[in-house]
Write a protein that holds these residues in place. Structure first.
Motif, PDB file in Angstrom:
ATOM      1  N   SER A   1       0.845  -1.191   0.000  1.00 17.62           N
ATOM      2  CA  SER A   1       0.000   0.000   0.000  1.00 17.62           C
ATOM      3  C   SER A   1       0.885   1.248   0.000  1.00 17.62           C
ATOM      4  N   PRO A   2       0.372   2.367  -0.517  1.00 22.34           N
ATOM      5  CA  PRO A   2       1.159   3.611  -0.465  1.00 22.34           C
ATOM      6  C   PRO A   2       1.443   4.045   0.964  1.00 22.34           C
ATOM      7  N   GLU A   3       0.550   3.681   1.914  1.00 28.13           N
ATOM      8  CA  GLU A   3       0.784   4.034   3.310  1.00 28.13           C
ATOM      9  C   GLU A   3       2.085   3.414   3.825  1.00 28.13           C
ATOM     10  N   GLU A   4       2.386   2.171   3.395  1.00 28.09           N
ATOM     11  CA  GLU A   4       3.625   1.518   3.824  1.00 28.09           C
ATOM     12  C   GLU A   4       4.845   2.242   3.272  1.00 28.09           C
ATOM     13  N   ILE A   5       4.738   2.678   2.028  1.00 28.89           N
ATOM     14  CA  ILE A   5       5.847   3.404   1.395  1.00 28.89           C
ATOM     15  C   ILE A   5       6.082   4.733   2.099  1.00 28.89           C
TER      16      ILE A   5
ATOM     17  N   GLN B   1      -1.249  13.556   2.665  1.00 26.43           N
ATOM     18  CA  GLN B   1      -2.628  13.244   2.299  1.00 26.43           C
ATOM     19  C   GLN B   1      -2.581  12.042   1.364  1.00 26.43           C
ATOM     20  N   CYS B   2      -3.173  10.936   1.775  1.00 26.86           N
ATOM     21  CA  CYS B   2      -3.030   9.680   1.025  1.00 26.86           C
ATOM     22  C   CYS B   2      -4.393   9.059   0.742  1.00 26.86           C
ATOM     23  N   GLU B   3      -4.682   8.889  -0.528  1.00 28.04           N
ATOM     24  CA  GLU B   3      -5.905   8.204  -0.942  1.00 28.04           C
ATOM     25  C   GLU B   3      -5.727   6.705  -0.719  1.00 28.04           C
ATOM     26  N   LYS B   4      -6.612   6.121   0.061  1.00 24.78           N
ATOM     27  CA  LYS B   4      -6.459   4.724   0.445  1.00 24.78           C
ATOM     28  C   LYS B   4      -7.184   3.782  -0.515  1.00 24.78           C
ATOM     29  N   GLY B   5      -6.849   2.504  -0.393  1.00 26.77           N
ATOM     30  CA  GLY B   5      -7.545   1.482  -1.149  1.00 26.77           C
ATOM     31  C   GLY B   5      -6.834   1.013  -2.396  1.00 26.77           C
ATOM     32  N   TYR B   6      -5.559   1.396  -2.555  1.00 28.84           N
ATOM     33  CA  TYR B   6      -4.798   0.993  -3.738  1.00 28.84           C
ATOM     34  C   TYR B   6      -3.529   0.249  -3.336  1.00 28.84           C
ATOM     35  N   LEU B   7      -3.009  -0.524  -4.267  1.00 23.22           N
ATOM     36  CA  LEU B   7      -1.745  -1.230  -4.090  1.00 23.22           C
ATOM     37  C   LEU B   7      -0.861  -0.984  -5.296  1.00 23.22           C
TER      38      LEU B   7
ATOM     39  N   ALA C   1       5.971  -2.934  -5.453  1.00 28.37           N
ATOM     40  CA  ALA C   1       7.117  -2.120  -5.039  1.00 28.37           C
ATOM     41  C   ALA C   1       7.964  -2.847  -4.017  1.00 28.37           C
ATOM     42  N   ASP C   2       9.227  -2.469  -3.965  1.00 27.62           N
ATOM     43  CA  ASP C   2      10.104  -2.793  -2.849  1.00 27.62           C
ATOM     44  C   ASP C   2      10.046  -1.564  -1.955  1.00 27.62           C
ATOM     45  N   LYS C   3       9.297  -1.644  -0.860  1.00 30.94           N
ATOM     46  CA  LYS C   3       9.003  -0.445  -0.070  1.00 30.94           C
ATOM     47  C   LYS C   3      10.251   0.202   0.505  1.00 30.94           C
ATOM     48  N   LYS C   4      11.304  -0.583   0.726  1.00 26.27           N
ATOM     49  CA  LYS C   4      12.529  -0.001   1.284  1.00 26.27           C
ATOM     50  C   LYS C   4      13.225   0.882   0.252  1.00 26.27           C
ATOM     51  N   TYR C   5      13.296   0.394  -1.004  1.00 27.78           N
ATOM     52  CA  TYR C   5      13.928   1.188  -2.060  1.00 27.78           C
ATOM     53  C   TYR C   5      13.070   2.390  -2.437  1.00 27.78           C
ATOM     54  N   LEU C   6      11.779   2.139  -2.707  1.00 27.28           N
ATOM     55  CA  LEU C   6      10.910   3.230  -3.130  1.00 27.28           C
ATOM     56  C   LEU C   6      10.694   4.220  -1.984  1.00 27.28           C
ATOM     57  N   GLY C   7      10.607   3.706  -0.751  1.00 27.38           N
ATOM     58  CA  GLY C   7      10.471   4.592   0.404  1.00 27.38           C
ATOM     59  C   GLY C   7      11.676   5.501   0.554  1.00 27.38           C
ATOM     60  N   GLU C   8      12.869   4.961   0.288  1.00 26.13           N
ATOM     61  CA  GLU C   8      14.077   5.783   0.387  1.00 26.13           C
ATOM     62  C   GLU C   8      14.096   6.845  -0.706  1.00 26.13           C
TER      63      GLU C   8
ATOM     64  N   LEU D   1      -0.578   5.336  -9.722  1.00 25.44           N
ATOM     65  CA  LEU D   1      -0.659   5.970  -8.419  1.00 25.44           C
ATOM     66  C   LEU D   1       0.331   7.130  -8.441  1.00 25.44           C
ATOM     67  N   LEU D   2      -0.151   8.316  -8.192  1.00 20.79           N
ATOM     68  CA  LEU D   2       0.683   9.511  -8.226  1.00 20.79           C
ATOM     69  C   LEU D   2       1.150   9.867  -6.826  1.00 20.79           C
ATOM     70  N   ILE D   3       2.471   9.990  -6.658  1.00 26.57           N
ATOM     71  CA  ILE D   3       3.061  10.508  -5.423  1.00 26.57           C
ATOM     72  C   ILE D   3       3.573  11.909  -5.743  1.00 26.57           C
ATOM     73  N   HIS D   4       2.904  12.915  -5.214  1.00 31.43           N
ATOM     74  CA  HIS D   4       3.194  14.312  -5.527  1.00 31.43           C
ATOM     75  C   HIS D   4       3.842  14.982  -4.315  1.00 31.43           C
ATOM     76  N   ILE D   5       5.055  15.463  -4.496  1.00 31.71           N
ATOM     77  CA  ILE D   5       5.779  16.129  -3.409  1.00 31.71           C
ATOM     78  C   ILE D   5       5.997  17.588  -3.796  1.00 31.71           C
ATOM     79  N   LYS D   6       5.529  18.475  -2.951  1.00 28.43           N
ATOM     80  CA  LYS D   6       5.533  19.911  -3.257  1.00 28.43           C
ATOM     81  C   LYS D   6       6.167  20.685  -2.111  1.00 28.43           C
ATOM     82  N   ASP D   7       6.910  21.750  -2.451  1.00 28.61           N
ATOM     83  CA  ASP D   7       7.477  22.618  -1.414  1.00 28.61           C
ATOM     84  C   ASP D   7       7.285  24.072  -1.794  1.00 28.61           C
ATOM     85  N   ASN D   8       7.520  24.957  -0.834  1.00 28.83           N
ATOM     86  CA  ASN D   8       7.421  26.405  -1.074  1.00 28.83           C
ATOM     87  C   ASN D   8       8.799  27.036  -1.066  1.00 28.83           C
TER      88      ASN D   8
END
Length: 263
Positions: A112-116, A136-142, A145-152, A184-191
């Protein structure tokens, strides 16, 4: 035409990966082949570098506290505990990376994206314990992935976003996860300070960095791009000087419980 597409798909799986079904968990996993040493060595070096840089931050805080006339014992105890945890994590990460380099595969399984995000947030806070990210994470999707690599990789983007803050201005970092068609889109934004078009063209080059090279070795975004590719995904960036930066990671959605619900 469909026969050709199927044939190409089978050839790609045979060339770049292995399919494996876990009967106990009822999961289909993909062991995706890491292409060569040009991928594995930078991943290994960059991962260890991140741990070292995180420890330097704690060491500087330790030095500052010890220079006080009356050091705060509780604060020192907490920082020593953080160093101990980081050292243990480094040893574990080295073992993980060594196994991956030795076998030449990363193991993609439905997660799940929550694990990542949990993995990414943990690594981010190793370096910046007081840093804030709004999730903000939309739930219910898988996704596969290798969560350790993608999480890093996601952690690298969070760290870059946090470090891009403008002096004298409150730093804001947002991480939004949602479904967009087949991805599944992972969007990271900064100011933060943002980048011009020329810098945006260079940021994914290995060893390119606009930061202090004593504290950053320039493999971050090259590593992120390679990791996303190894997860069958895509990444793009949008930025303007003084207007912040947006990174978009697209990972193919795995037919998980959302599909079951609709069925």
């Amino acid at each position: 035409m469909s026969v050709v597409v199927i044939a190409v798909g089978i050839w790609n799986i045979r060339k770049y990966g292995k399919l494996k079904f876990d009967e106990k968990k009822g999961e289909l996993g993909l062991q995706k082949k890491i292409r060569d040493a040009h991928t594995t060595v930078p991943i290994f070096v960059h991962s260890i570098k991140n741990q070292i840089l995180a420890e330097r931050v704690i060491q500087k805080r330790l030095d500052t506290e010890l220079q006080k006339d009356v050091p705060d014992k509780e604060s020192l105890k907490n920082m020593l505990g953080q160093l101990h945890t980081m050292n243990q994590n480094m040893l574990e990460r080295m073992e993980e990376l060594y196994r991956s380099v030795k076998t030449g595969y990363i193991h993609l399984v439905p997660v799940s994206p929550e694990e990542i995000l949990k993995t990414a947030d943990s690594r981010f806070h190793q370096k910046y314990p007081e840093g804030m990210v709004k999730y903000q994470c939309e739930k219910g999707y898988l996704v596969l992935a290798d969560k350790k690599y993608l999480g890093e990789a996601v952690s690298n983007l969070l760290t870059n976003a946090y470090e891009a803050g403008i002096p004298g201005q409150a730093v804001s970092v947002w991480c939004t996860v949602k479904a967009e068609k087949l991805y599944l889109l992972i969007h990271i934004k900064d100011n933060g300070r943002g980048m011009d078009k020329e810098e945006c063209k260079k940021i994914f080059e290995p060893f390119y960095t606009s930061k202090n090279t004593n504290y950053n070795w320039g493999m971050g975004l090259a590593y992120v791009m390679q990791t996303v590719k190894e997860h069958l995904g895509m990444i793009r960036v949008e930025s303007m000087p003084g207007k912040g930066t947006d990174f978009y990671i697209y990972i193919p959605i795995y037919k998980g419980h959302k599909a079951k619900e609709s069925g």
